[in-house]
Design a protein around this motif. Structure first.
Motif, PDB file in Angstrom:
ATOM      1  N   VAL A   1       0.883  -1.325   0.020  1.00 20.36           N
ATOM      2  CA  VAL A   1      -0.074   0.081  -0.235  1.00 20.36           C
ATOM      3  C   VAL A   1       0.928   1.264  -0.139  1.00 20.36           C
ATOM      4  CG1 VAL A   1      -1.694   1.346   1.284  1.00 20.36           C
ATOM      5  CG2 VAL A   1      -1.720  -1.286   1.547  1.00 20.36           C
ATOM      6  N   GLY A   2       1.017   1.967  -1.194  1.00 20.27           N
ATOM      7  CA  GLY A   2       1.672   3.142  -1.268  1.00 20.27           C
ATOM      8  C   GLY A   2       2.947   3.427  -0.960  1.00 20.27           C
ATOM      9  N   ASP A   3       3.795   2.237  -0.791  1.00 19.98           N
ATOM     10  CA  ASP A   3       5.313   2.158  -0.837  1.00 19.98           C
ATOM     11  C   ASP A   3       5.893   1.150  -1.658  1.00 19.98           C
ATOM     12  OD1 ASP A   3       7.905   3.474   0.068  1.00 19.98           O
ATOM     13  OD2 ASP A   3       7.525   2.776   2.031  1.00 19.98           O
ATOM     14  N   HIS A   4       7.162   1.712  -2.107  1.00 21.55           N
ATOM     15  CA  HIS A   4       7.793   0.507  -2.683  1.00 21.55           C
ATOM     16  C   HIS A   4       8.316  -0.786  -1.744  1.00 21.55           C
ATOM     17  CE1 HIS A   4       8.017   2.523  -6.609  1.00 21.55           C
ATOM     18  NE2 HIS A   4       8.277   3.524  -5.944  1.00 21.55           N
ATOM     19  N   GLY A   5       8.286  -1.953  -2.476  1.00 27.28           N
ATOM     20  CA  GLY A   5       8.744  -2.954  -1.512  1.00 27.28           C
ATOM     21  C   GLY A   5      10.221  -3.482  -1.727  1.00 27.28           C
ATOM     22  N   TYR A   6      10.432  -4.782  -1.271  1.00 37.20           N
ATOM     23  CA  TYR A   6      12.018  -5.197  -1.046  1.00 37.20           C
ATOM     24  C   TYR A   6      12.405  -6.094  -2.219  1.00 37.20           C
ATOM     25  CZ  TYR A   6      10.436  -3.821   3.711  1.00 37.20           C
ATOM     26  OH  TYR A   6      10.208  -3.166   4.918  1.00 37.20           O
ATOM     27  N   MET A   7      11.451  -6.441  -3.502  1.00 37.27           N
ATOM     28  CA  MET A   7      12.078  -6.944  -4.545  1.00 37.27           C
ATOM     29  C   MET A   7      13.040  -6.289  -5.411  1.00 37.27           C
ATOM     30  SD  MET A   7       9.571  -9.730  -5.977  1.00 37.27           S
ATOM     31  CE  MET A   7       8.858 -10.991  -4.745  1.00 37.27           C
ATOM     32  N   ALA A   8      13.980  -5.813  -4.800  1.00 36.36           N
ATOM     33  CA  ALA A   8      15.058  -5.229  -5.658  1.00 36.36           C
ATOM     34  C   ALA A   8      16.375  -5.367  -5.045  1.00 36.36           C
ATOM     35  CB  ALA A   8      15.046  -3.807  -5.201  1.00 36.36           C
ATOM     36  N   GLU A   9      17.471  -5.181  -5.524  1.00 32.30           N
ATOM     37  CA  GLU A   9      18.839  -5.696  -5.095  1.00 32.30           C
ATOM     38  C   GLU A   9      19.260  -5.005  -3.716  1.00 32.30           C
ATOM     39  OE1 GLU A   9      22.181  -6.364  -8.108  1.00 32.30           O
ATOM     40  OE2 GLU A   9      20.461  -5.423  -9.434  1.00 32.30           O
ATOM     41  N   TYR A  10      18.875  -3.539  -3.859  1.00 33.60           N
ATOM     42  CA  TYR A  10      19.003  -3.003  -2.589  1.00 33.60           C
ATOM     43  C   TYR A  10      17.944  -2.223  -1.995  1.00 33.60           C
ATOM     44  CZ  TYR A  10      24.123  -3.809  -3.658  1.00 33.60           C
ATOM     45  OH  TYR A  10      25.399  -4.127  -3.995  1.00 33.60           O
ATOM     46  N   PHE A  11      17.451  -2.070  -0.728  1.00 36.61           N
ATOM     47  CA  PHE A  11      16.508  -1.200  -0.186  1.00 36.61           C
ATOM     48  C   PHE A  11      17.285  -0.432   0.982  1.00 36.61           C
ATOM     49  CE2 PHE A  11      15.687  -5.149   1.792  1.00 36.61           C
ATOM     50  CZ  PHE A  11      15.512  -4.655   3.292  1.00 36.61           C
ATOM     51  N   THR A  12      16.412   0.668   1.336  1.00 36.81           N
ATOM     52  CA  THR A  12      16.890   1.119   2.661  1.00 36.81           C
ATOM     53  C   THR A  12      15.753   1.410   3.787  1.00 36.81           C
ATOM     54  OG1 THR A  12      16.217   3.531   1.876  1.00 36.81           O
ATOM     55  CG2 THR A  12      18.370   2.949   1.330  1.00 36.81           C
ATOM     56  N   SER A  13      16.323   1.224   5.081  1.00 35.42           N
ATOM     57  CA  SER A  13      15.301   1.488   6.095  1.00 35.42           C
ATOM     58  C   SER A  13      15.957   1.798   7.369  1.00 35.42           C
ATOM     59  CB  SER A  13      14.892  -0.089   6.294  1.00 35.42           C
ATOM     60  OG  SER A  13      14.036   0.010   7.211  1.00 35.42           O
ATOM     61  N   PRO A  14      14.917   2.697   8.071  1.00 33.83           N
ATOM     62  CA  PRO A  14      15.603   3.055   9.451  1.00 33.83           C
ATOM     63  C   PRO A  14      15.868   1.675  10.239  1.00 33.83           C
ATOM     64  CG  PRO A  14      13.679   4.270   9.046  1.00 33.83           C
ATOM     65  CD  PRO A  14      13.831   3.196   7.821  1.00 33.83           C
TER      66      PRO A  14
END
Ligand code: NAP
Ligand code: BGC
Ligand code: ZN
Length: 365
Positions: free
Chosen positions: A118-131
């Motif tokens: 809902v309304g935000d990109h998910g984790y199916m990518a080589e990299y992601f960022t997060s607090p």
């Protein structure tokens, strides 16, 4: 970097190129290892649930992930640490009380976004960022199963809430029925059968008889798993949910993981007096006839309860990790039927009966 996304107007997921994300202050950069696919992803792809990030024409899929810290970027994480991310994040307006209390899973619509749903990109990518506050440490030696933390955390929450709803009296459940025999249903069945929920509220009661309802004929790999864990398979073509209490027994606990809306009401009939049903499915609008008087009567005269459950928070993730370490490894191996690559992710989204849990593997530890 490669990412797997749904695009407006497209028929299914596609592989796209996106720039590698730059972590903002207070965020770490994560290298994705594996991302699981569940029924909700199929609902998102089909357009019946979730929504695109505001102003964007695509959304990166995936909410069940395990990753490794690539760059702690000044946070207290360590490079190389294996982590699992939670799903909900504050909406554009910023964090609200639900997030401040550590209970974003209880926030109503509009007061959160969900990564990959809902309304935000998910984790199916080589990299992601997060607090870091949305990341939970995962044991390195089990990294391949880390993506199962998110779905197991949902059942941790369901058990906690269902049990809390029965805590005002002396409840001694013996029988449990799971509706749905794909990944969420089978993992939950195993948790009930092996008595391994982390806060032990259910395990303490040690369900003596467990059942799982599906609509498949034998031979079928999910029926084999149901029987291997020691539960009884209920074929709904022979015994619909309304007659389970006559053909088998009335159930102290029912866990709905089919998304088949009539099951929400039929669950009330299947419950034993003082029983509780947890509803997890996320159906689209669906009209059908229900004997509302009967449902109301049964709920009241037999002190039955229904609880709706969505999402989970960090403590449920921590509980899920304990639970995963206690589930037998043969079961986890049998559940993960498809390991796809980002170059050829299509098999992860095929929904044949041989597929139970599919995962896209971006990297290995
Ligand atoms: P799934 O892969 O779609 O599995 C659904 C299962 O239910 C399948 O085994 C399907 O049977 C069975 N089923 C569907 N209709 C049925 C019927 N009429 N009678 C008997 N069996 C029926 O989904 P999942 O990932 O396991 O998740 C289950 C549901 O929970 C989905 O709706 C998902 O969106 C939802 N969910 C909710 C949360 C939450 O936070 N509330 C979290 C995770 C998932 P076949 O395989 O034979 O078709
Ligand atoms: C996810 C939850 C999410 C729910 C509703 C589920 O599949 O596991 O984290 O809250 O869908 O979008
Ligand atoms: Zn999910």
């Amino acid at each position: 970097m490669r990412a797997i996304a749904v695009e407006r107007g497209s028929e299914g997921p596609t592989v796209i190129e996106r720039p590698r994300p730059e972590p903002a202050d207070g965020e770490a950069l994560l290298r994705t290892l594996r991302v699981g696919v569940d029924g909700t992803d199929h609902e998102v792809i089909g357009g019946s649930h979730g929504g695109f990030p505001e102003g964007e024409d695509h959304m990166v899929l995936g909410h069940e992930a395990v990753a490794v810290v690539e760059d702690p970027n000044g946070t207290d994480l360590s490079a190389g640490e294996v982590v699992v991310p939670t799903v909900r994040r504050p909406p554009a307006a910023g964090a609200n009380g639900y997030f401040e209390r550590g209970e974003p899973d209880m926030a109503p619509d509009g007061e959160y976004v969900e990564r990959g749903i809902v309304g935000d990109h998910g984790y199916m990518a080589e990299y992601f960022t997060s607090p870091p506050e949305y990341l939970v440490a995962f044991p390195e030696d089990m990294w391949e199963f880390g993506f199962l933390t998110e779905p197991v955390s949902i059942s941790e929450k369901a058990f906690e809430h269902a049990y809390a709803s029965r805590s005002a009296f002396d409840w001694s459940p013996e029988s449990a029925l799971v509706l749905g025999n794909r990944s969420l249903g089978l993992m939950t069945l195993a948790m009930l059968e092996f008595g391994v929920d982390s806060d032990r509220s259910f395990a303490e009661h040690d369900f003596e008889r467990t059942y799982c309802l599906g609509r498949r004929e034998r031979p079928d790999p999910t029926v084999d798993i149901i029987e291997e864990v020691g539960a009884t398979y209920v074929n709904s073509n022979e015994t619909p949910l309304e007659t389970v209490s006559e053909d088998f027994e009335a159930m102290d606990f029912v866990y709905e993981a089919t998304g088949y809306a009539p099951h929400a009401f039929e669950t009330v009939e299947a419950l034993a007096p003082n029983g509780v049903g947890a509803l997890l499915g996320i159906p689209d609008s669906w009209e059908f006839e229900v004997d509302g008087g009967r449902v109301h009567h049964e709920l009241v005269l037999h002190n039955k309860a229904l609880v709706g459950i969505v999402n989970s928070h960090v403590e449920h993730f921590e509980g899920a990790i304990d639970t995963l370490t206690e589930l037998p490894e043969w079961l986890l191996d049998d559940l993960v039927t498809t390991v796809a690559t980002p170059e050829d992710a299509k098999p992860a989204f095929e929904y044949g009966h041989d597929q139970i849990k599919a995962v896209v593997e971006f990297d290995r530890l």
